[in-house]
Design a protein around this motif. Structure first.
Motif, PDB file in Angstrom:
ATOM      1  N   ASP A  97      20.801 -31.234  -3.277  1.00 48.00           N
ATOM      2  CA  ASP A  97      21.111 -30.545  -2.023  1.00 48.00           C
ATOM      3  C   ASP A  97      20.165 -30.947  -0.903  1.00 48.00           C
ATOM      4  OD1 ASP A  97      23.188 -29.166  -3.206  1.00 48.00           O
ATOM      5  OD2 ASP A  97      22.044 -27.319  -3.513  1.00 48.00           O
ATOM      6  N   ARG A  98      18.963 -31.346  -1.260  1.00 44.17           N
ATOM      7  CA  ARG A  98      17.962 -31.689  -0.249  1.00 44.17           C
ATOM      8  C   ARG A  98      18.036 -33.137   0.205  1.00 44.17           C
ATOM      9  NH1 ARG A  98      16.239 -27.250  -2.792  1.00 44.17           N
ATOM     10  NH2 ARG A  98      14.579 -25.957  -1.892  1.00 44.17           N
ATOM     11  N   VAL A  99      18.716 -33.994  -0.541  1.00 46.38           N
ATOM     12  CA  VAL A  99      18.760 -35.415  -0.163  1.00 46.38           C
ATOM     13  C   VAL A  99      20.165 -35.896   0.179  1.00 46.38           C
ATOM     14  CG1 VAL A  99      16.686 -35.986  -1.456  1.00 46.38           C
ATOM     15  CG2 VAL A  99      18.895 -36.175  -2.565  1.00 46.38           C
ATOM     16  N   PHE A 100      21.185 -35.199  -0.308  1.00 48.83           N
ATOM     17  CA  PHE A 100      22.564 -35.519   0.084  1.00 48.83           C
ATOM     18  C   PHE A 100      22.944 -34.596   1.243  1.00 48.83           C
ATOM     19  CE2 PHE A 100      23.991 -37.047  -4.388  1.00 48.83           C
ATOM     20  CZ  PHE A 100      23.725 -38.363  -4.047  1.00 48.83           C
ATOM     21  N   PHE A 101      23.290 -35.179   2.368  1.00 48.51           N
ATOM     22  CA  PHE A 101      23.585 -34.365   3.538  1.00 48.51           C
ATOM     23  C   PHE A 101      25.086 -34.188   3.757  1.00 48.51           C
ATOM     24  CE2 PHE A 101      19.215 -35.598   4.152  1.00 48.51           C
ATOM     25  CZ  PHE A 101      18.652 -34.411   4.568  1.00 48.51           C
ATOM     26  N   GLN A 102      25.868 -34.526   2.744  1.00 47.83           N
ATOM     27  CA  GLN A 102      27.298 -34.223   2.728  1.00 47.83           C
ATOM     28  C   GLN A 102      27.654 -33.785   1.311  1.00 47.83           C
ATOM     29  OE1 GLN A 102      29.477 -37.644   4.063  1.00 47.83           O
ATOM     30  NE2 GLN A 102      28.742 -37.505   6.166  1.00 47.83           N
ATOM     31  N   GLU A 103      28.901 -33.381   1.132  1.00 49.53           N
ATOM     32  CA  GLU A 103      29.351 -32.978  -0.193  1.00 49.53           C
ATOM     33  C   GLU A 103      29.210 -34.147  -1.165  1.00 49.53           C
ATOM     34  OE1 GLU A 103      31.551 -30.737   2.961  1.00 49.53           O
ATOM     35  OE2 GLU A 103      31.157 -32.844   2.545  1.00 49.53           O
ATOM     36  N   TYR A 104      28.933 -33.833  -2.423  1.00 50.26           N
ATOM     37  CA  TYR A 104      28.775 -34.882  -3.429  1.00 50.26           C
ATOM     38  C   TYR A 104      29.596 -34.552  -4.660  1.00 50.26           C
ATOM     39  CZ  TYR A 104      25.089 -31.559  -4.895  1.00 50.26           C
ATOM     40  OH  TYR A 104      24.390 -30.439  -5.247  1.00 50.26           O
ATOM     41  N   ARG A 105      29.794 -35.599  -5.468  1.00 54.92           N
ATOM     42  CA  ARG A 105      30.625 -35.485  -6.662  1.00 54.92           C
ATOM     43  C   ARG A 105      29.883 -36.064  -7.870  1.00 54.92           C
ATOM     44  NH1 ARG A 105      32.629 -32.747  -3.392  1.00 54.92           N
ATOM     45  NH2 ARG A 105      34.660 -32.964  -2.363  1.00 54.92           N
ATOM     46  N   LEU A 106      30.145 -35.466  -9.029  1.00 48.74           N
ATOM     47  CA  LEU A 106      29.695 -36.053 -10.287  1.00 48.74           C
ATOM     48  C   LEU A 106      30.787 -36.993 -10.780  1.00 48.74           C
ATOM     49  CD1 LEU A 106      27.764 -36.158 -12.767  1.00 48.74           C
ATOM     50  CD2 LEU A 106      29.115 -34.288 -13.732  1.00 48.74           C
ATOM     51  N   VAL A 107      30.437 -38.255 -11.027  1.00 47.04           N
ATOM     52  CA  VAL A 107      31.452 -39.254 -11.380  1.00 47.04           C
ATOM     53  C   VAL A 107      31.155 -39.964 -12.701  1.00 47.04           C
ATOM     54  CG1 VAL A 107      32.034 -39.680  -8.956  1.00 47.04           C
ATOM     55  CG2 VAL A 107      30.284 -41.090 -10.058  1.00 47.04           C
ATOM     56  N   GLN A 108      30.009 -39.671 -13.313  1.00 47.70           N
ATOM     57  CA  GLN A 108      29.604 -40.454 -14.488  1.00 47.70           C
ATOM     58  C   GLN A 108      28.808 -39.595 -15.454  1.00 47.70           C
ATOM     59  OE1 GLN A 108      26.714 -43.466 -13.580  1.00 47.70           O
ATOM     60  NE2 GLN A 108      27.012 -44.582 -15.491  1.00 47.70           N
ATOM     61  N   LEU A 109      29.133 -39.715 -16.729  1.00 56.35           N
ATOM     62  CA  LEU A 109      28.338 -39.117 -17.800  1.00 56.35           C
ATOM     63  C   LEU A 109      28.367 -40.104 -18.958  1.00 56.35           C
ATOM     64  CD1 LEU A 109      26.766 -36.698 -19.008  1.00 56.35           C
ATOM     65  CD2 LEU A 109      28.960 -35.860 -19.881  1.00 56.35           C
ATOM     66  N   THR A 132      24.918 -53.863   5.021  1.00 55.31           N
ATOM     67  CA  THR A 132      24.169 -55.102   4.869  1.00 55.31           C
ATOM     68  C   THR A 132      22.747 -54.751   4.478  1.00 55.31           C
ATOM     69  OG1 THR A 132      23.229 -57.002   6.063  1.00 55.31           O
ATOM     70  CG2 THR A 132      23.745 -55.061   7.369  1.00 55.31           C
ATOM     71  N   ASP A 133      22.058 -55.685   3.870  1.00 53.21           N
ATOM     72  CA  ASP A 133      20.666 -55.461   3.501  1.00 53.21           C
ATOM     73  C   ASP A 133      19.774 -55.234   4.710  1.00 53.21           C
ATOM     74  OD1 ASP A 133      20.222 -55.207   0.816  1.00 53.21           O
ATOM     75  OD2 ASP A 133      19.955 -57.340   0.431  1.00 53.21           O
ATOM     76  N   GLN A 134      20.223 -55.620   5.885  1.00 51.69           N
ATOM     77  CA  GLN A 134      19.408 -55.481   7.089  1.00 51.69           C
ATOM     78  C   GLN A 134      19.463 -54.076   7.667  1.00 51.69           C
ATOM     79  OE1 GLN A 134      17.541 -58.128   7.318  1.00 51.69           O
ATOM     80  NE2 GLN A 134      18.844 -58.951   5.683  1.00 51.69           N
ATOM     81  N   ILE A 135      20.332 -53.230   7.138  1.00 53.54           N
ATOM     82  CA  ILE A 135      20.432 -51.829   7.570  1.00 53.54           C
ATOM     83  C   ILE A 135      20.064 -50.952   6.386  1.00 53.54           C
ATOM     84  CG2 ILE A 135      21.961 -50.019   8.447  1.00 53.54           C
ATOM     85  CD1 ILE A 135      23.697 -52.207   9.676  1.00 53.54           C
ATOM     86  N   VAL A 136      19.047 -50.120   6.556  1.00 54.57           N
ATOM     87  CA  VAL A 136      18.600 -49.275   5.445  1.00 54.57           C
ATOM     88  C   VAL A 136      19.720 -48.313   5.047  1.00 54.57           C
ATOM     89  CG1 VAL A 136      16.963 -47.508   4.709  1.00 54.57           C
ATOM     90  CG2 VAL A 136      16.173 -49.459   6.073  1.00 54.57           C
ATOM     91  N   THR A 137      20.046 -48.328   3.753  1.00 50.27           N
ATOM     92  CA  THR A 137      21.098 -47.458   3.233  1.00 50.27           C
ATOM     93  C   THR A 137      20.495 -46.119   2.827  1.00 50.27           C
ATOM     94  OG1 THR A 137      22.413 -49.317   2.420  1.00 50.27           O
ATOM     95  CG2 THR A 137      22.793 -47.188   1.379  1.00 50.27           C
ATOM     96  N   PRO A 138      21.056 -45.005   3.304  1.00 54.60           N
ATOM     97  CA  PRO A 138      20.554 -43.696   2.860  1.00 54.60           C
ATOM     98  C   PRO A 138      20.912 -43.452   1.396  1.00 54.60           C
ATOM     99  CG  PRO A 138      22.556 -43.434   4.142  1.00 54.60           C
ATOM    100  CD  PRO A 138      22.196 -44.883   4.222  1.00 54.60           C
ATOM    101  N   LEU A 139      20.407 -42.377   0.841  1.00 50.39           N
ATOM    102  CA  LEU A 139      20.690 -42.036  -0.551  1.00 50.39           C
ATOM    103  C   LEU A 139      22.123 -41.515  -0.656  1.00 50.39           C
ATOM    104  CD1 LEU A 139      17.344 -40.314  -1.608  1.00 50.39           C
ATOM    105  CD2 LEU A 139      18.084 -42.641  -2.087  1.00 50.39           C
ATOM    106  N   TYR A 140      23.059 -42.433  -0.878  1.00 49.95           N
ATOM    107  CA  TYR A 140      24.462 -42.043  -0.981  1.00 49.95           C
ATOM    108  C   TYR A 140      24.939 -41.975  -2.428  1.00 49.95           C
ATOM    109  CZ  TYR A 140      25.767 -46.935  -1.888  1.00 49.95           C
ATOM    110  OH  TYR A 140      25.899 -48.191  -2.441  1.00 49.95           O
TER     111      TYR A 140
END
Length: 271
Positions: A97-109, A132-140
């Motif tokens: 909840d503190r690092v995902f700033f939108q709704e999230y889903r569980l997709v793997q077990l 692209t690698d030149q743009i920092v990707t957030p924790l998605y």
């Protein structure tokens, strides 16, 4: 913070602890939560996993090979694996909840298991950057790992280079090869949990012991990310027993009856 699914119980940690875990995760691409799960729970999973693995070994396509003497399998959505105390654990969801700033889903077990004489994996990522690698990707996307046996330096600890989730891949590899960023091992006790970014450069290491080293992985992603190679199939009666907010968190196929002869689909995983 948009989504809060932390309604399945009380966290073993304080709000300040969860803030700290989230801060470390954002900075390093990994955080370790010690002794989150009871040992008895982990031991129950270990016994069930051992029986499942032996059954899958006998089935064509029942396991996905991950290089020499290393295998992956998707866990069936049955007891003891279908457990809200694990996939909807309030401490884990409190960090998410503190690092995902939108709704999230569980997709793997699933579980990754190196056996004796396994080898180092190639350094890799599990996901590509958003653009692209030149743009920092957030924790998605995040992986939550916990072992079913104690993890030592000898039985194949997970290894990762901290901070590389916010670097271009080639820059990170150059720094690793030059020794500027170490590739660290993460030994773990029963009950310990790791939350990590799959964009961080990491690898599996050799298991030189006679005992397999199963490591459970739960994959959580932003609601808009689709991961077709992963498969989460849930029986209808169990799905309908869950509260609505947990039904919405699961991205899954809902079926009347789980298939008896499961084959593995999650094979391609490295970038």
């Amino acid at each position: 913070m948009v989504q809060s699914l932390n309604t399945t119980g009380v966290s073993k940690f304080t709000a300040g602890d969860l803030d700290r875990f989230a801060e470390v995760l954002n900075r390093d691409g990994i955080c370790v939560i010690p002794e989150l799960f009871d040992r008895e729970l982990v031991q129950e999973w270990a016994a069930a996993f051992d029986a499942l693995f032996r059954e899958r070994q006998q089935r064509p396509g029942g396991l996905a090979p991950r290089e020499k003497n290393r295998y992956y399998l998707t866990l069936p959505w049955v007891q003891p694996f279908a457990n809200t105390k694990v996939f909807a654990n309030p401490t884990i969801l409190g960090v998410l909840d503190r690092v995902f700033f939108q709704e999230y889903r569980l997709v793997q077990l699933g579980a990754d298991t190196p056996f004796q004489d396994s080898e180092y994996q190639e350094l890799h990522r599990d996901f590509r950057p958003l653009f692209t690698d030149q743009i920092v990707t957030p924790l998605y996307a995040l992986a939550v790992n916990f072992p079913l046996v104690e993890v030592t330096e000898d039985n194949g600890p997970f290894q990762m280079a901290r901070g590389t989730h916010v670097m271009p891949r080639e820059e990170a590899l150059v720094k690793i090869r030059a020794g500027e960023i170490p590739v660290e091992s993460f030994p773990m006790q029963l009950g310990d949990v790791i939350i990590r970014s799959p964009l961080a450069i990491h690898r599996g290491s050799p298991n030189i012991t006679a005992q397999p080293r199963p490591m459970v992985v739960m994959g959580y992603v932003m609601h808009w990310l689709h991961t077709p190679v992963m498969d989460l199939t849930v029986q209808k009666d169990y799905y309908e027993s869950l509260p609505q907010h947990l039904q919405e968190m699961l991205r899954c196929n809902v079926v009347e009856q789980l298939p008896e002869n499961k084959t593995e689909t999650y094979i391609n995983f490295k970038y």
